[in-house]
Design a protein around this motif. Structure first.
Motif, PDB file in Angstrom:
ATOM      1  N   THR A 107       0.814  -1.211   0.000  1.00  0.00           N
ATOM      2  CA  THR A 107       0.000   0.000   0.000  1.00  0.00           C
ATOM      3  C   THR A 107       0.847   1.261   0.000  1.00  0.00           C
ATOM      4  O   THR A 107       0.330   2.356  -0.207  1.00  0.00           O
ATOM      5  CB  THR A 107      -0.932   0.021   1.234  1.00  0.00           C
ATOM      6  OG1 THR A 107      -0.139  -0.092   2.404  1.00  0.00           O
ATOM      7  CG2 THR A 107      -1.933  -1.122   1.172  1.00  0.00           C
ATOM      8  N   ALA A 108       2.130   1.143   0.234  1.00  0.00           N
ATOM      9  CA  ALA A 108       2.993   2.315   0.175  1.00  0.00           C
ATOM     10  C   ALA A 108       3.227   2.755  -1.254  1.00  0.00           C
ATOM     11  O   ALA A 108       3.573   3.907  -1.515  1.00  0.00           O
ATOM     12  CB  ALA A 108       4.329   2.014   0.860  1.00  0.00           C
ATOM     13  N   ASP A 109       3.070   1.852  -2.204  1.00  0.00           N
ATOM     14  CA  ASP A 109       3.251   2.165  -3.623  1.00  0.00           C
ATOM     15  C   ASP A 109       1.877   2.189  -4.283  1.00  0.00           C
ATOM     16  O   ASP A 109       1.377   1.175  -4.741  1.00  0.00           O
ATOM     17  CB  ASP A 109       4.156   1.120  -4.280  1.00  0.00           C
ATOM     18  CG  ASP A 109       4.376   1.406  -5.774  1.00  0.00           C
ATOM     19  OD1 ASP A 109       3.961   2.496  -6.227  1.00  0.00           O
ATOM     20  OD2 ASP A 109       4.946   0.540  -6.455  1.00  0.00           O
ATOM     21  N   GLU A 110       1.234   3.378  -4.305  1.00  0.00           N
ATOM     22  CA  GLU A 110      -0.133   3.458  -4.797  1.00  0.00           C
ATOM     23  C   GLU A 110      -0.224   3.071  -6.262  1.00  0.00           C
ATOM     24  O   GLU A 110      -1.241   2.545  -6.705  1.00  0.00           O
ATOM     25  CB  GLU A 110      -0.693   4.877  -4.590  1.00  0.00           C
ATOM     26  CG  GLU A 110      -2.152   4.970  -4.974  1.00  0.00           C
ATOM     27  CD  GLU A 110      -2.816   6.228  -4.453  1.00  0.00           C
ATOM     28  OE1 GLU A 110      -3.698   6.744  -5.170  1.00  0.00           O
ATOM     29  OE2 GLU A 110      -2.472   6.679  -3.360  1.00  0.00           O
ATOM     30  N   SER A 111       0.817   3.292  -7.037  1.00  0.00           N
ATOM     31  CA  SER A 111       0.762   2.964  -8.459  1.00  0.00           C
ATOM     32  C   SER A 111       0.641   1.462  -8.690  1.00  0.00           C
ATOM     33  O   SER A 111       0.193   1.030  -9.748  1.00  0.00           O
ATOM     34  CB  SER A 111       2.014   3.501  -9.171  1.00  0.00           C
ATOM     35  OG  SER A 111       3.182   2.845  -8.685  1.00  0.00           O
ATOM     36  N   ALA A 112       1.057   0.659  -7.696  1.00  0.00           N
ATOM     37  CA  ALA A 112       0.996  -0.797  -7.834  1.00  0.00           C
ATOM     38  C   ALA A 112      -0.304  -1.372  -7.312  1.00  0.00           C
ATOM     39  O   ALA A 112      -0.548  -2.572  -7.432  1.00  0.00           O
ATOM     40  CB  ALA A 112       2.179  -1.440  -7.101  1.00  0.00           C
ATOM     41  N   MET A 113      -1.174  -0.533  -6.744  1.00  0.00           N
ATOM     42  CA  MET A 113      -2.392  -1.021  -6.126  1.00  0.00           C
ATOM     43  C   MET A 113      -3.511  -1.164  -7.142  1.00  0.00           C
ATOM     44  O   MET A 113      -3.612  -0.413  -8.104  1.00  0.00           O
ATOM     45  CB  MET A 113      -2.842  -0.055  -5.015  1.00  0.00           C
ATOM     46  CG  MET A 113      -1.865   0.043  -3.856  1.00  0.00           C
ATOM     47  SD  MET A 113      -2.256   1.442  -2.768  1.00  0.00           S
ATOM     48  CE  MET A 113      -3.812   0.892  -2.069  1.00  0.00           C
ATOM     49  N   THR A 114      -4.385  -2.151  -6.909  1.00  0.00           N
ATOM     50  CA  THR A 114      -5.592  -2.271  -7.712  1.00  0.00           C
ATOM     51  C   THR A 114      -6.579  -1.192  -7.273  1.00  0.00           C
ATOM     52  O   THR A 114      -6.437  -0.582  -6.212  1.00  0.00           O
ATOM     53  CB  THR A 114      -6.257  -3.642  -7.520  1.00  0.00           C
ATOM     54  OG1 THR A 114      -6.703  -3.735  -6.152  1.00  0.00           O
ATOM     55  CG2 THR A 114      -5.292  -4.774  -7.835  1.00  0.00           C
ATOM     56  N   ASP A 115      -7.625  -0.983  -8.081  1.00  0.00           N
ATOM     57  CA  ASP A 115      -8.651  -0.008  -7.697  1.00  0.00           C
ATOM     58  C   ASP A 115      -9.329  -0.425  -6.398  1.00  0.00           C
ATOM     59  O   ASP A 115      -9.680   0.420  -5.572  1.00  0.00           O
ATOM     60  CB  ASP A 115      -9.696   0.123  -8.815  1.00  0.00           C
ATOM     61  CG  ASP A 115      -9.169   0.909 -10.010  1.00  0.00           C
ATOM     62  OD1 ASP A 115      -8.202   1.672  -9.836  1.00  0.00           O
ATOM     63  OD2 ASP A 115      -9.723   0.753 -11.117  1.00  0.00           O
TER      64      ASP A 115
END
Length: 332
Positions: A107-115
């Motif tokens: 969750t620290a890398d928002e770009s890697a998170m799904t919607d």
């Protein structure tokens, strides 16, 4: 106070106060909606309105009335088109885990998170603002109008095109819109939001399709504030055997959004503020049998219970009507 709506064997409607197995009939009252609107007009609460009208003993026991299928949803509208069923998802701690454990990514890398993970994280960070302030908006969905509601004890229809017929044990908020165009919470009830989780998991953009199913809530309406921590039980029975069972948690201590925030983001839309309308809003869950790879079948029965809400909400599954054949929409 816990209220029900029920009908006699002759089809006469009443509102009743539940005490043990006794139904105390509210005098000269056919609907909870009528009771609530009169309370709003008089500037007092629902309990005060019940006390002002008075009650009388009923010849019917509560258990017998439930067994005979005469208990109605605890709030409805004479015109089903004026009852809106909606809900919010990813509102409970652990609910993103139930959706394929998506929030366990970095969750620290928002770009890697799904919607899904992203909107759940937003809820954790901003879903519980100080009272009177606006927090982040939750996921929201349309379920249907009052015509999709199944009374307590009756079965859900599984559409012929459905890929799944799964339970969702939830709390519901029940509301009426007053003559002044303001929403008023009448109370809370147990709910089964009944969805097609297999379809939803094919692609999250199918979530809207997966929600267009029956639902049920009740049998009792709990008047007043909701305890912050609630523990319930969700069970599936096949014949007389319990084939799946799990505890579920609700109440604000177990949610990443406050009820106030969820209510604000529903009723901020002017089209939901039509005087006299009824709203039934499902608050979400983190507990589903499909997460344990359990598959329901026609004839199964769902039982959702929580001590603070009295009798359990029970519904079965049956085959729905035949689907509309492709290409059969007529042109005028």
């Amino acid at each position: 106070m816990r209220l029900i709506q029920f009908e006699t064997s002759q089809g006469q409607r009443h509102v009743g106060v539940i005490e043990g197995d006794q139904i105390h009939v509210v005098i000269a009252t056919q609907t909870t909606r009528e009771l609530a609107l009169d309370a709003i007009r008089k500037g007092h609460g629902l309990v005060a309105e019940v006390l002002a009208r008075g009650t009388e003993a009923s010849p019917f026991s509560y258990s017998q009335t439930l067994e005979e299928g005469r208990v109605l949803p605890p709030l409805d509208h004479a015109d089903p088109a004026h009852c809106l069923i909606s809900g919010t998802g990813l509102t409970h701690l652990g609910s993103a885990s139930t959706r394929d454990k998506m929030h366990q990514q970095n969750t620290a890398d928002e770009s890697a998170m799904t919607d899904t993970a992203r909107i759940f994280q937003w809820g954790i960070e901003g879903g519980r603002p100080a009272s009177g302030t606006v927090g982040v908006q939750p996921e929201w969905f349309y379920k249907g109008d009052g015509s999709i509601v199944v009374r307590p004890g009756s079965p859900f229809n599984k559409p012929a095109f459905a890929e799944d017929a799964g339970e969702e044990p939830e709390l519901t908020g029940l509301y009426v819109v007053g003559d002044d165009g303001k929403p008023y919470r009448v109370g809370f009830a147990l709910g089964n939001e009944f969805s097609d989780h297999v379809m939803e998991r094919r692609n999250y953009l199918y979530l809207a399709h997966s929600k267009l199913r029956n639902c049920s809530f009740g049998p009792e309406l709990r008047v007043g504030e909701l305890p912050r921590h609630l523990t319930g039980k969700s069970r599936i029975l096949r014949g007389n055997e319990v084939v799946w069972e799990k505890e579920f948690l609700s109440g604000e201590d177990n949610m990443c959004h406050s009820l106030e925030n969820l209510e604000y983001h529903h009723f901020k839309y002017p089209q939901f503020l039509r005087p006299g309308d009824v709203h039934v809003h499902f608050f979400g869950t983190a507990t589903l049998s499909v997460a344990d790879n359990f598959h329901t079948q026609e004839g199964d029965r769902f039982e959702i219970s929580m001590p603070e809400f009295g009798a359990p909400l029970v519904n079965g599954i049956q085959a729905g009507p035949a689907e509309l054949p492709a290409g059969k929409v007529a042109t005028l």
